[in-house]
Design an enzyme around this catalytic site. Sequence first.
Site, short mmCIF file in Angstrom:
data_model
loop_
_atom_site.label_atom_id
_atom_site.label_comp_id
_atom_site.label_asym_id
_atom_site.label_seq_id
_atom_site.Cartn_x
_atom_site.Cartn_y
_atom_site.Cartn_z
N GLU A 68 -9.59 -1.78 5.51
CA GLU A 68 -10.22 -1.46 6.78
C GLU A 68 -11.42 -2.38 7.02
O GLU A 68 -11.91 -3.03 6.09
CB GLU A 68 -10.68 0.01 6.74
CG GLU A 68 -9.54 1.02 6.57
CD GLU A 68 -8.72 1.26 7.84
OE1 GLU A 68 -8.72 0.41 8.75
OE2 GLU A 68 -8.07 2.32 7.91
N HIS A 87 -7.11 -4.41 10.54
CA HIS A 87 -6.87 -4.24 9.10
C HIS A 87 -5.58 -4.94 8.66
O HIS A 87 -4.66 -5.13 9.45
CB HIS A 87 -6.90 -2.77 8.66
CG HIS A 87 -5.74 -1.94 9.08
ND1 HIS A 87 -5.88 -0.65 9.57
CD2 HIS A 87 -4.39 -2.16 9.08
CE1 HIS A 87 -4.69 -0.15 9.82
NE2 HIS A 87 -3.77 -1.04 9.54
N ASN A 90 -7.38 -2.26 14.55
CA ASN A 90 -8.78 -2.61 14.23
C ASN A 90 -8.86 -3.86 13.34
O ASN A 90 -9.91 -4.15 12.79
CB ASN A 90 -9.48 -1.42 13.55
CG ASN A 90 -8.82 -1.03 12.23
OD1 ASN A 90 -7.92 -1.71 11.74
ND2 ASN A 90 -9.28 0.06 11.64
N ASP A 144 0.82 -1.22 0.00
CA ASP A 144 0.00 0.00 0.00
C ASP A 144 0.85 1.26 0.00
O ASP A 144 2.08 1.22 0.17
CB ASP A 144 -0.95 -0.01 1.20
CG ASP A 144 -0.27 -0.43 2.51
OD1 ASP A 144 0.97 -0.45 2.56
OD2 ASP A 144 -1.00 -0.73 3.47
#
Length: 234
Positions: free
Chosen positions: A135, A130, A128, A62
Amino acid sequence: MKIIKVVNQQAGGQQGSEIFEAALNNGAKTFGLATGSTPLSTYQHLVASNIDFSKTVTINLDEYVGLAYDHEQSYHYFMQTNLFATKKFAKSFIPDGMNANLEQAIKNYDGILANNPIDLQILGIGENGHIGFNEPGTSFDSHTHIVDLTPSTIKANARFFENITDVPTQAITMGIADIMAAKQIVLLAFGRQKAQAVKAMIEGPITETVPASVLQKHVNVVVIIDDDAASLLR
Ligand code: F6R
């Protein structure tokens, strides 16, 4: 999933780099790479090693949208500084968050992934759950796409920027289907702040609400964790 417990991040990096070397010796040609604090110790071990990657291709997960390649917080800069400056690879790809035509950047990256199947993918995990910048709520069928970062991720990444308002709000990331296509996956997690996500990934239901939980469906995953990251596991 195979779980390897390590005493600290340094020991985790040693394990990570040994897995890289083993994969290379088994004929791996393409490595999927991650950025962030988690893979740093693996890259340090690779840099210190005499492993020859000159015939190897790397593909990063990414990149932020709109951050210049030479910006200190861009993932281009991170990879250059922490790995590519000292280790030579045949070719390295990172998503192009500076492309004025992001749809084209996405198409280009999907093409790169199609032409270079990933043998070993290294991953960190977000608090979280990811993976990459996929996400919670991202489809397990996703390929390269643009994401709006969640407030939780922006807050977690703010430590690298002067002001939270300087953190980019979008990123371009490989999709979950692309990550799952890797032949082998190594996910590293260190520290108490990752414990909840690690528990959800390993012991929770397989759900798009916890992107990393998809890894339960992959046949060749190694999870390298320290005691703090493992502290909530049964
Ligand atoms: C980075 C990436 C992210 C990070 C995750 C954990 O390329 O894909 O999923 O792995 O945000 O970040 P750190 O390692 O900084 O805790």
